[in-house]
Scaffold this motif. Structure first.
Motif, PDB file in Angstrom:
ATOM      1  N   TYR A   1     -18.127  -2.010  14.692  1.00  0.00           N
ATOM      2  CA  TYR A   1     -17.176  -2.779  13.878  1.00  0.00           C
ATOM      3  C   TYR A   1     -15.781  -2.164  13.999  1.00  0.00           C
ATOM      4  O   TYR A   1     -15.605  -1.127  14.654  1.00  0.00           O
ATOM      5  CB  TYR A   1     -17.633  -2.762  12.407  1.00  0.00           C
TER       6      TYR A   1
ATOM      7  N   GLY B   1     -12.690   7.882   6.660  1.00  0.00           N
ATOM      8  CA  GLY B   1     -13.830   7.717   7.562  1.00  0.00           C
ATOM      9  C   GLY B   1     -14.784   8.883   7.387  1.00  0.00           C
ATOM     10  O   GLY B   1     -14.357  10.009   7.085  1.00  0.00           O
ATOM     11  N   THR B   2     -16.071   8.630   7.572  1.00  0.00           N
ATOM     12  CA  THR B   2     -17.039   9.702   7.310  1.00  0.00           C
ATOM     13  C   THR B   2     -17.125  10.724   8.436  1.00  0.00           C
ATOM     14  O   THR B   2     -17.592  11.837   8.223  1.00  0.00           O
ATOM     15  CB  THR B   2     -18.445   9.114   7.061  1.00  0.00           C
ATOM     16  N   ASP B   3     -16.669  10.341   9.639  1.00  0.00           N
ATOM     17  CA  ASP B   3     -16.863  11.239  10.791  1.00  0.00           C
ATOM     18  C   ASP B   3     -16.228  12.619  10.578  1.00  0.00           C
ATOM     19  O   ASP B   3     -16.820  13.636  10.936  1.00  0.00           O
ATOM     20  CB  ASP B   3     -16.291  10.603  12.066  1.00  0.00           C
TER      21      ASP B   3
ATOM     22  N   ALA C   1     -13.204  -0.100  12.284  1.00  0.00           N
ATOM     23  CA  ALA C   1     -12.970   0.809  11.141  1.00  0.00           C
ATOM     24  C   ALA C   1     -11.498   0.752  10.733  1.00  0.00           C
ATOM     25  O   ALA C   1     -10.623   0.499  11.566  1.00  0.00           O
ATOM     26  CB  ALA C   1     -13.360   2.230  11.516  1.00  0.00           C
TER      27      ALA C   1
ATOM     28  N   ILE D   1      -6.756   4.617  10.065  1.00  0.00           N
ATOM     29  CA  ILE D   1      -7.370   5.103  11.313  1.00  0.00           C
ATOM     30  C   ILE D   1      -8.888   5.188  11.185  1.00  0.00           C
ATOM     31  O   ILE D   1      -9.442   5.213  10.093  1.00  0.00           O
ATOM     32  CB  ILE D   1      -6.829   6.515  11.699  1.00  0.00           C
ATOM     33  N   SER D   2      -9.521   5.251  12.327  1.00  0.00           N
ATOM     34  CA  SER D   2     -10.913   5.661  12.394  1.00  0.00           C
ATOM     35  C   SER D   2     -10.855   7.185  12.411  1.00  0.00           C
ATOM     36  O   SER D   2     -10.060   7.767  13.149  1.00  0.00           O
ATOM     37  CB  SER D   2     -11.496   5.102  13.687  1.00  0.00           C
ATOM     38  N   SER D   3     -11.668   7.836  11.598  1.00  0.00           N
ATOM     39  CA  SER D   3     -11.384   9.252  11.338  1.00  0.00           C
ATOM     40  C   SER D   3     -11.694  10.182  12.508  1.00  0.00           C
ATOM     41  O   SER D   3     -11.343  11.358  12.464  1.00  0.00           O
ATOM     42  CB  SER D   3     -12.094   9.731  10.065  1.00  0.00           C
ATOM     43  N   ASN D   4     -12.308   9.673  13.576  1.00  0.00           N
ATOM     44  CA  ASN D   4     -12.426  10.513  14.779  1.00  0.00           C
ATOM     45  C   ASN D   4     -11.039  10.799  15.344  1.00  0.00           C
ATOM     46  O   ASN D   4     -10.865  11.712  16.152  1.00  0.00           O
ATOM     47  CB  ASN D   4     -13.322   9.850  15.833  1.00  0.00           C
TER      48      ASN D   4
ATOM     49  N   ALA E   1     -17.722   5.377   3.446  1.00  0.00           N
ATOM     50  CA  ALA E   1     -18.914   4.523   3.410  1.00  0.00           C
ATOM     51  C   ALA E   1     -19.536   4.550   4.793  1.00  0.00           C
ATOM     52  O   ALA E   1     -18.857   4.802   5.788  1.00  0.00           O
ATOM     53  CB  ALA E   1     -18.533   3.103   3.027  1.00  0.00           C
ATOM     54  N   MET E   2     -20.813   4.298   4.833  1.00  0.00           N
ATOM     55  CA  MET E   2     -21.504   4.264   6.120  1.00  0.00           C
ATOM     56  C   MET E   2     -21.651   2.842   6.643  1.00  0.00           C
ATOM     57  O   MET E   2     -21.931   2.639   7.809  1.00  0.00           O
ATOM     58  CB  MET E   2     -22.874   4.937   5.993  1.00  0.00           C
TER      59      MET E   2
ATOM     60  N   GLY F   1     -11.204   4.216   7.983  1.00  0.00           N
ATOM     61  CA  GLY F   1     -12.637   4.505   8.041  1.00  0.00           C
ATOM     62  C   GLY F   1     -13.495   3.273   7.858  1.00  0.00           C
ATOM     63  O   GLY F   1     -13.001   2.148   7.683  1.00  0.00           O
ATOM     64  N   THR F   2     -14.793   3.485   7.845  1.00  0.00           N
ATOM     65  CA  THR F   2     -15.765   2.397   7.697  1.00  0.00           C
ATOM     66  C   THR F   2     -15.656   1.732   6.344  1.00  0.00           C
ATOM     67  O   THR F   2     -15.928   0.541   6.209  1.00  0.00           O
ATOM     68  CB  THR F   2     -17.185   2.962   7.914  1.00  0.00           C
TER      69      THR F   2
ATOM     70  N   LYS G   1     -21.440  16.101   7.523  1.00  0.00           N
ATOM     71  CA  LYS G   1     -22.111  14.847   7.901  1.00  0.00           C
ATOM     72  C   LYS G   1     -23.320  15.223   8.744  1.00  0.00           C
ATOM     73  O   LYS G   1     -23.180  15.872   9.778  1.00  0.00           O
ATOM     74  CB  LYS G   1     -21.150  13.945   8.678  1.00  0.00           C
TER      75      LYS G   1
END
Ligand code: SIN
Length: 381
Positions: free
Chosen positions: A79, A144-146, A81, A110-113, A170-171, A64-65, A218
């Protein structure tokens, strides 16, 4: 008055006296050295005792971010992630050591998407293993926040413990000016170590706000104040370094849950269909053809289904596929609506948004296909 020092004749410096002097000096040095050693040992053992007294918190990292890096300190979009490993995030917040002894474990990066059912199952099982250890006070999950709300709700349904599990993210990436990750991490560790945080279900804590993993969503694409529980509000706040709780979730969670994932390595396929003007049955037919065991319909208003799609969903129920009515409105209860929905066997998704209704339906389908039983679960969780 200062006396003149006696002239050094050398006469006194008999070997005996020198030895005596040396012995005395060495004795003092020895004594000082022993005192220093003792003091060091005491400090060390006090430090060790303090560390042993501190709560133990396990941190599970998924990317995540909060672990994101960018080329410049002003870059807050585009950026990478999930770039940094968990130990780097922990090392960036040495203050954590004042509140807890932490261990870091990288589950995925991972990027949470790109979140998958497999990651959800891995996290749930690992949380249950760790929380069964009496030495572990709580768990922090960096995410990740997604799709953070999905992991938080899934764990809210599958973790078998009263101990705190806190999901954070985090955002702004870790490299940004005013990155929000380090403070969110410190707050989360303190929360996971706080006995007041026990038995409140899985918590989400970003931006000094404590939310229920069941209710939170979110709500903003880029703002740090993105996590909201529409109509319901926060469970509490973090202010001046302290946790302030205001309320408890009313729905069944964690140790009260009937769902057990310990022997599962996959979850039933459940698809979400999002309604719109000129909706037709194309996506419903595609879900059925893909082998969905359940469908969540993100309807308009109180879960309404387009007249073109309704027959396809009714046919799905006839084929044994569970159909849950949710809403694209973002808040409120999906409650009894059109009489024909009841006749068709559609299940009301109540207050869960479509992505959370999907997770509950997946878990429900691991236990039953009976629409009445599934409806009961949507009433209770
Ligand atoms: C992600 O969800 O992994 C990227 C976005 C974020 O963490 O804020």
């Amino acid at each position: 008055m200062n006396r003149p020092s006696r002239p050094d004749t050398g006469a006194d410096k008999t070997p005996d006296r020198r030895v005596r002097m040396l012995t005395k000096t060495t004795g003092q040095t020895d004594m000082n050295f022993k005192k220093t050693l003792l003091a060091a040992a005491l400090t060390l053992s006090a430090g060790l005792a303090m560390a042993a007294d501190l709560p133990q918190v396990a941190i599970l990292a998924t990317g995540g971010t909060i672990a994101g890096t960018a080329a410049s300190a002003t870059q807050t979009t585009g950026y990478k992630a999930g770039d940094l490993a968990i130990q780097t995030l922990i090392d960036a917040v040495p203050q954590i050591k004042d509140y807890a002894t932490v261990t870091g474990e990288q589950i995925v990066k991972i990027s949470s998407n790109n979140l998958t059912d497999q990651v959800l199952l891995t996290l749930a099982k690992r949380c249950n293993e760790l929380l069964a250890d009496p030495k572990v006070s709580g768990i922090v999950i960096t995410h990740g926040t997604d799709t953070l709300e999905e992991t938080a709700f899934f764990l809210n349904l599958t973790v078998k413990s009263k101990k705190p599990v806190v999901v954070i993210g985090a955002m702004r990436p870790a490299t940004a000016i005013s990155a929000d990750g380090p403070m969110n991490l410190l707050n989360a560790v303190k929360l996971a170590a706080d006995p007041k945080a026990q038995d409140r279900g899985v918590l989400v804590a970003l931006n000094d706000q404590i939310s229920s993993g069941r209710d939170v969503t979110k709500s903003n694409t880029t703002n740090v104040a993105t996590f909201k529980s529409p109509d319901l509000g926060y469970l509490g706040y973090i202010a001046g370094g302290k946790n302030y709780f205001l309320r408890n979730p009313a729905m069944r969670h964690t140790h009260q849950s009937e769902f057990d994932v310990s022997k599962l390595d996959k979850l039933p396929r459940v698809d979400i269909l999002y309604t719109h003007a000129s909706d037709d049955r194309v996506l419903a037919d595609a879900a059925i053809a893909a082998g969905a065991k359940g469908i969540v319909h993100a309807g308009s208003g109180n879960g309404s289904v387009h007249g073109q799609t309704e027959p396809a969903l009714a046919e799905a129920v006839q084929k044994g596929i569970a159909v849950v009515l949710s809403s694209r409105t973002g808040s409120g209860v999906v409650c009894p609506n059109e009489e024909q929905y009841n006749k068709a066997g559609f299940i009301e998704g109540r207050t869960l948004n479509p992505q959370k209704a999907r997770l509950l339906l997946q878990l429900a389908l691991t236990k039953t296909n009976d629409p009445k039983e599934i409806a009961r679960m949507f009433e209770e969780y």
